[in-house]
Design an enzyme around this catalytic site. Structure first.
Site, PDB file in Angstrom:
ATOM      1  N   LYS A  30       0.929  -1.235  -0.023  1.00 46.19           N
ATOM      2  CA  LYS A  30       0.078   0.068  -0.123  1.00 46.19           C
ATOM      3  C   LYS A  30       1.055   1.316   0.123  1.00 46.19           C
ATOM      4  O   LYS A  30       1.669   1.595   1.118  1.00 46.19           O
ATOM      5  CB  LYS A  30      -0.754   0.001   1.157  1.00 46.19           C
ATOM      6  CG  LYS A  30      -1.997  -0.971   1.447  1.00 46.19           C
ATOM      7  CD  LYS A  30      -3.106  -0.741   0.448  1.00 46.19           C
ATOM      8  CE  LYS A  30      -4.155  -1.660   0.636  1.00 46.19           C
ATOM      9  NZ  LYS A  30      -5.446  -1.481  -0.228  1.00 46.19           N
ATOM     10  N   LYS A  38     -13.881  -7.391  -7.097  1.00 51.00           N
ATOM     11  CA  LYS A  38     -14.004  -7.658  -5.649  1.00 51.00           C
ATOM     12  C   LYS A  38     -15.409  -8.072  -5.440  1.00 51.00           C
ATOM     13  O   LYS A  38     -16.464  -7.371  -5.950  1.00 51.00           O
ATOM     14  CB  LYS A  38     -13.755  -6.698  -4.740  1.00 51.00           C
ATOM     15  CG  LYS A  38     -12.200  -6.263  -4.747  1.00 51.00           C
ATOM     16  CD  LYS A  38     -12.015  -5.171  -3.678  1.00 51.00           C
ATOM     17  CE  LYS A  38     -10.521  -4.979  -3.773  1.00 51.00           C
ATOM     18  NZ  LYS A  38     -10.110  -3.541  -3.172  1.00 51.00           N
TER      19      LYS A  38
HETATM   20 MG    MG Z   1      -7.075  -1.578  -4.150  1.00 49.39          MG
END
Ligand code: MG
EC number: 5.1.1.-
Length: 338
Positions: free
Chosen positions: A154, A252
């Protein structure tokens, strides 16, 4: 068919921290659909920033009346009905979709992956996420990810280079980069991507804010590695919009209402020559095995939920050579803990 649901707080191994905000668990709703002596398991995972909660999920699920359908196998009809009950609520909708697929697998005596023509041998490795953190914590997390062949990092903060240098001081594993819309200037973003590519980055996810369509398209055209849209891609209609803006889409289940729509999105992305990644939220093995059932149809998998959480209601999936094993059992192949 009878639907039941209960709230569950999934505890995170490490607190999830962004500016002015930290959380130690993710609210879930665990669902069950009973039919003819069989039980299908489903799940909604609702990180607060996405706008759903245990309350909104309960308010939605209480409106779902499955008794009007004679069999779970009328899935197209059932899911169209569920989707039309109210707009939004993608995770709550996914909790029904997943339970229905688990149930259909059990009725047909088949694993869920075979319902989609998915081949376990085509399973990609799954990455494990390393969040933005202090160097010592990052190093500690890296020790715990030794079973994974790829890491997802991240970025998008002020210390991007430090993060990568810390990771590179410990491991040379390939890196998937997720900037979570954190880079605001396209020239700076491109410069960063070139630097990251030299440091083993495989692709970069949502480099810039999703609203900056022209900037993202420019970045994709000039980037030395593929770009993925994640925040920009929620449901089926967003796949077509991603063409020409990103090299690929991150699908997702909690964004797109479940396996049924995810499979359609994968097929659409393939048709448009877009790359496909399947990702997750903080999820238990239930939603992870649902996504893993589709992962062999995708180029990349980021399905690390069970390994970043503790006190889980189901046994963890089996990881071998960095890949989730799809068991040759009926349905999703998950085992509730006693
Ligand atoms: Mg992402």
């Amino acid at each position: 068919m009878k639907l039941s649901f209960k709230a569950f707080d999934l505890k995170l191994k490490y607190p999830f921290t962004i500016a002015n905000f930290s959380r130690t668990s993710t609210p879930l709703m665990l669902t069950q659909i009973e039919y003819d002596g069989l039980v299908g398991h489903g799940e909604a995972s609702m990180p607060p920033y996405l706008g759903e909660s245990q309350q909104t999920a309960a308010d939605f699920l209480v409106k779902v009346d499955l008794s009007q359908f004679s069999s779970p196998e009328n899935i197209e009809e059932i899911l169209a009905y569920v989707d039309a009950i109210a707009p939004g609520n993608p995770a709550a909708k996914a909790s029904i979709d997943i339970a229905l697929h688990d149930l259909i697998g059990k009725i047909k005596n088949q694993p869920c992956y075979s319902l989609f023509g998915s081949q376990p041998a085509q399973m990609p490795v799954t990455s494990c996420t390393i969040g933005i953190d202090k160097a010592e914590t990052v190093k500690k997390k890296l020790l715990e990810t030794s079973d994974f062949k790829v890491l997802k990092v991240k970025l998008g903060g002020a210390n991007d280079r430090e993060m990568i240098e810390t990771i590179r001081s410990v491991t040379d594993k390939p890196l998937y980069i997720d900037a979570n819309q954190g880079w605001k200037d396209r020239h700076e973003a491109l410069e960063k991507i070139f630097w990251l590519a030299e440091h083993g980055a495989v692709f970069v996810e949502q480099a810039m804010p999703k609203t900056l369509v022209d900037d993202n398209a420019w970045l994709t055209e000039n980037s030395p590695i593929p770009t993925f849209g994640d925040e920009a891609v929620q449901r089926f209609g967003d796949v077509e919009k991603a063409k020409g803006v990103y090299s690929g889409v991150n699908i997702k289940l909690m964004k797109c209402t479940g396996m049924h729509e995810a499979a359609k999105m994968i097929a659409k992305a393939r048709q448009l020559d877009l790359k496909v990644m399947i990702g997750c939220m903080s999820e238990t093995s239930c939603a992870i095995m649902a996504a893993a059932s589709l992962a062999p149809l995708c180029d990349y998998a980021d399905l690390d939920g069970p390994w970043l959480t503790i006190d889980k209601p189901y046994d963890d999936p089996i990881l071998q050579d960095g890949k989730i094993i799809l068991p040759n059992t009926v349905g999703l192949g998950i085992t509730p803990k006693a």
